[in-house]
Design a protein around this motif. Structure first.
Motif, PDB file in Angstrom:
ATOM      1  N   LEU A 199       1.904  -2.839   7.841  1.00  0.00           N
ATOM      2  CA  LEU A 199       2.846  -1.722   7.796  1.00  0.00           C
ATOM      3  C   LEU A 199       2.697  -1.029   6.452  1.00  0.00           C
ATOM      4  O   LEU A 199       2.880  -1.656   5.405  1.00  0.00           O
ATOM      5  CB  LEU A 199       4.288  -2.216   7.958  1.00  0.00           C
ATOM      6  CG  LEU A 199       4.693  -2.830   9.298  1.00  0.00           C
ATOM      7  CD1 LEU A 199       6.185  -3.192   9.272  1.00  0.00           C
ATOM      8  CD2 LEU A 199       4.397  -1.890  10.446  1.00  0.00           C
ATOM      9  N   VAL A 200       2.376   0.254   6.474  1.00  0.00           N
ATOM     10  CA  VAL A 200       2.124   1.011   5.243  1.00  0.00           C
ATOM     11  C   VAL A 200       3.152   2.135   5.121  1.00  0.00           C
ATOM     12  O   VAL A 200       3.367   2.902   6.062  1.00  0.00           O
ATOM     13  CB  VAL A 200       0.706   1.613   5.258  1.00  0.00           C
ATOM     14  CG1 VAL A 200       0.483   2.469   4.019  1.00  0.00           C
ATOM     15  CG2 VAL A 200      -0.344   0.505   5.338  1.00  0.00           C
ATOM     16  N   GLY A 201       3.782   2.232   3.969  1.00  0.00           N
ATOM     17  CA  GLY A 201       4.748   3.296   3.764  1.00  0.00           C
ATOM     18  C   GLY A 201       5.231   3.354   2.338  1.00  0.00           C
ATOM     19  O   GLY A 201       5.071   2.392   1.577  1.00  0.00           O
ATOM     20  N   PRO A 202       5.829   4.474   1.926  1.00  0.00           N
ATOM     21  CA  PRO A 202       6.329   4.623   0.556  1.00  0.00           C
ATOM     22  C   PRO A 202       7.545   3.742   0.320  1.00  0.00           C
ATOM     23  O   PRO A 202       8.127   3.197   1.268  1.00  0.00           O
ATOM     24  CB  PRO A 202       6.696   6.109   0.487  1.00  0.00           C
ATOM     25  CG  PRO A 202       7.019   6.478   1.903  1.00  0.00           C
ATOM     26  CD  PRO A 202       6.080   5.676   2.750  1.00  0.00           C
ATOM     27  N   ARG A 223       1.196  -4.571  -4.377  1.00  0.00           N
ATOM     28  CA  ARG A 223       1.977  -4.671  -5.612  1.00  0.00           C
ATOM     29  C   ARG A 223       1.946  -6.099  -6.164  1.00  0.00           C
ATOM     30  O   ARG A 223       1.798  -6.299  -7.368  1.00  0.00           O
ATOM     31  CB  ARG A 223       3.435  -4.263  -5.372  1.00  0.00           C
ATOM     32  CG  ARG A 223       3.598  -2.795  -4.980  1.00  0.00           C
ATOM     33  CD  ARG A 223       5.075  -2.469  -4.798  1.00  0.00           C
ATOM     34  NE  ARG A 223       5.814  -2.597  -6.043  1.00  0.00           N
ATOM     35  CZ  ARG A 223       7.116  -2.795  -6.124  1.00  0.00           C
ATOM     36  NH1 ARG A 223       7.838  -2.913  -5.023  1.00  0.00           N
ATOM     37  NH2 ARG A 223       7.714  -2.874  -7.282  1.00  0.00           N
ATOM     38  N   ARG A 224       2.092  -7.088  -5.291  1.00  0.00           N
ATOM     39  CA  ARG A 224       2.113  -8.479  -5.737  1.00  0.00           C
ATOM     40  C   ARG A 224       0.720  -8.979  -6.089  1.00  0.00           C
ATOM     41  O   ARG A 224       0.561  -9.842  -6.956  1.00  0.00           O
ATOM     42  CB  ARG A 224       2.701  -9.374  -4.638  1.00  0.00           C
ATOM     43  CG  ARG A 224       4.173  -9.157  -4.370  1.00  0.00           C
ATOM     44  CD  ARG A 224       4.616  -9.947  -3.153  1.00  0.00           C
ATOM     45  NE  ARG A 224       4.374 -11.371  -3.294  1.00  0.00           N
ATOM     46  CZ  ARG A 224       4.570 -12.241  -2.310  1.00  0.00           C
ATOM     47  NH1 ARG A 224       4.977 -11.813  -1.120  1.00  0.00           N
ATOM     48  NH2 ARG A 224       4.350 -13.522  -2.486  1.00  0.00           N
ATOM     49  N   VAL A 262       1.655  -7.793   7.323  1.00  0.00           N
ATOM     50  CA  VAL A 262       1.564  -7.472   5.898  1.00  0.00           C
ATOM     51  C   VAL A 262       2.261  -6.136   5.663  1.00  0.00           C
ATOM     52  O   VAL A 262       2.135  -5.214   6.483  1.00  0.00           O
ATOM     53  CB  VAL A 262       0.089  -7.366   5.449  1.00  0.00           C
ATOM     54  CG1 VAL A 262       0.002  -7.042   3.955  1.00  0.00           C
ATOM     55  CG2 VAL A 262      -0.661  -8.662   5.756  1.00  0.00           C
ATOM     56  N   THR A 263       3.000  -6.031   4.571  1.00  0.00           N
ATOM     57  CA  THR A 263       3.562  -4.739   4.191  1.00  0.00           C
ATOM     58  C   THR A 263       2.906  -4.280   2.887  1.00  0.00           C
ATOM     59  O   THR A 263       2.549  -5.099   2.035  1.00  0.00           O
ATOM     60  CB  THR A 263       5.087  -4.783   4.000  1.00  0.00           C
ATOM     61  OG1 THR A 263       5.418  -5.624   2.874  1.00  0.00           O
ATOM     62  CG2 THR A 263       5.773  -5.323   5.252  1.00  0.00           C
ATOM     63  N   ALA A 264       2.748  -2.974   2.739  1.00  0.00           N
ATOM     64  CA  ALA A 264       2.108  -2.418   1.542  1.00  0.00           C
ATOM     65  C   ALA A 264       2.451  -0.947   1.420  1.00  0.00           C
ATOM     66  O   ALA A 264       2.885  -0.309   2.383  1.00  0.00           O
ATOM     67  CB  ALA A 264       0.588  -2.606   1.613  1.00  0.00           C
ATOM     68  N   ARG A 265       2.229  -0.400   0.246  1.00  0.00           N
ATOM     69  CA  ARG A 265       2.447   1.031   0.024  1.00  0.00           C
ATOM     70  C   ARG A 265       1.216   1.853   0.360  1.00  0.00           C
ATOM     71  O   ARG A 265       1.313   3.053   0.582  1.00  0.00           O
ATOM     72  CB  ARG A 265       2.857   1.274  -1.432  1.00  0.00           C
ATOM     73  CG  ARG A 265       4.203   0.661  -1.805  1.00  0.00           C
ATOM     74  CD  ARG A 265       4.612   1.043  -3.211  1.00  0.00           C
ATOM     75  NE  ARG A 265       5.915   0.498  -3.556  1.00  0.00           N
ATOM     76  CZ  ARG A 265       6.582   0.786  -4.672  1.00  0.00           C
ATOM     77  NH1 ARG A 265       6.041   1.618  -5.546  1.00  0.00           N
ATOM     78  NH2 ARG A 265       7.754   0.252  -4.915  1.00  0.00           N
ATOM     79  N   THR A 266       0.058   1.200   0.348  1.00  0.00           N
ATOM     80  CA  THR A 266      -1.192   1.902   0.605  1.00  0.00           C
ATOM     81  C   THR A 266      -1.989   1.179   1.684  1.00  0.00           C
ATOM     82  O   THR A 266      -1.785  -0.005   1.935  1.00  0.00           O
ATOM     83  CB  THR A 266      -2.046   1.994  -0.673  1.00  0.00           C
ATOM     84  OG1 THR A 266      -2.288   0.660  -1.169  1.00  0.00           O
ATOM     85  CG2 THR A 266      -1.339   2.805  -1.743  1.00  0.00           C
TER      86      THR A 266
END
Length: 235
Positions: free
Chosen positions: A49-52, A97-98, A121-125
């Motif tokens: 999942l990608v999002g700001p 980030r981690r 997995v979650t991430a910003r990018t």
């Protein structure tokens, strides 16, 4: 120094709801919600999942973890993540980030594929921007399902604010909600902070929530934008 009547009371434990029934859905979340609701019929065993910030990634991840029984994992060298992933669904948040050990993530992905389990997995990018150096991991990441989320739109942000106030037994005028939506940072994270700070300040002053009080909170947070006046709601 704060005036005595401005001293903030202790937090009262208004934890945000994370059940599926409490989830508010708009176009910015539709694809991600569909993935969460569609488990375990996923297009692949690994979903990212990608999002700001504040787009709702952690909220959806928590809902999925409740539904699937997923275990949170840490992707550092020498850990037991691959073994945990072999026995059931696993969750790794804030990957970009981690940080993570590339070999460990590679083994986790292999583990879920070989054992028929799942990794969220979650991430910003997107994974392509993580700077992965291990060729085998880079290849595995090209095969994962990536679902992108965007900042909440006006409708969703307004609904979230109404729900967060309602969780605290507060029911502000719709004009106040519109005022906040037009001026606050566009994130679900910010919505939580704005509602909490407004509630705490109103309690400290023993007053009803008003536009002027909301404006003061936005100014303190640093999210105040357009300062155009709108009619003050009755106190």
């Amino acid at each position: 120094m704060n005036r005595r009547d401005d001293q903030l009371p202790l937090p009262l434990g208004h934890a945000p709801q994370i059940s599926r029934d409490d989830l508010l859905v708009s176009s910015s979340l539709e694809a991600a919600v569909a993935i969460v609701d569609g488990w375990p019929q996923w297009p692949s065993h690994v979903v990212v999942l990608v999002g700001p910030p504040g787009s709702g990634k952690s909220h959806l991840a928590a809902i999925w973890a409740q539904t699937s029984g997923a275990s949170p994992i840490d992707l550092q060298p020498g850990g037991e993540a691959p073994e945990i992933a072999a026995s059931g669904p696993v969750l790794f948040e804030d990957a970009d980030r981690r940080g993570f050990d590339e070999t460990t993530l590679f083994h986790v992905i292999n583990s879920v594929r070989e054992n028929g389990t799942y990794l969220l997995v979650t991430a910003r990018t997107r994974p392509a921007a993580w700077g992965v150096a291990l060729p085998d991991l880079a290849s595995r990441l090209k095969a994962v399902t990536v679902v992108e989320m965007s900042e909440p739109d006006d409708d969703l942000l307004g609904q979230v604010l109404m729900k967060l106030f309602a969780d605290r037994q507060l029911f502000p005028d719709e004009r106040l909600i519109a005022y906040l939506v037009a001026r606050m940072e566009r994130s679900l994270e910010s919505a939580h902070r704005v509602v909490e700070d407004i509630d705490r300040l109103a309690l400290a002053r023993r007053t009803r929530i008003s536009r002027s009080l909301a404006a003061e909170v936005l100014e303190k947070i640093g999210n105040a934008g357009d300062t155009q006046e709108i009619p003050e709601q009755d106190d």
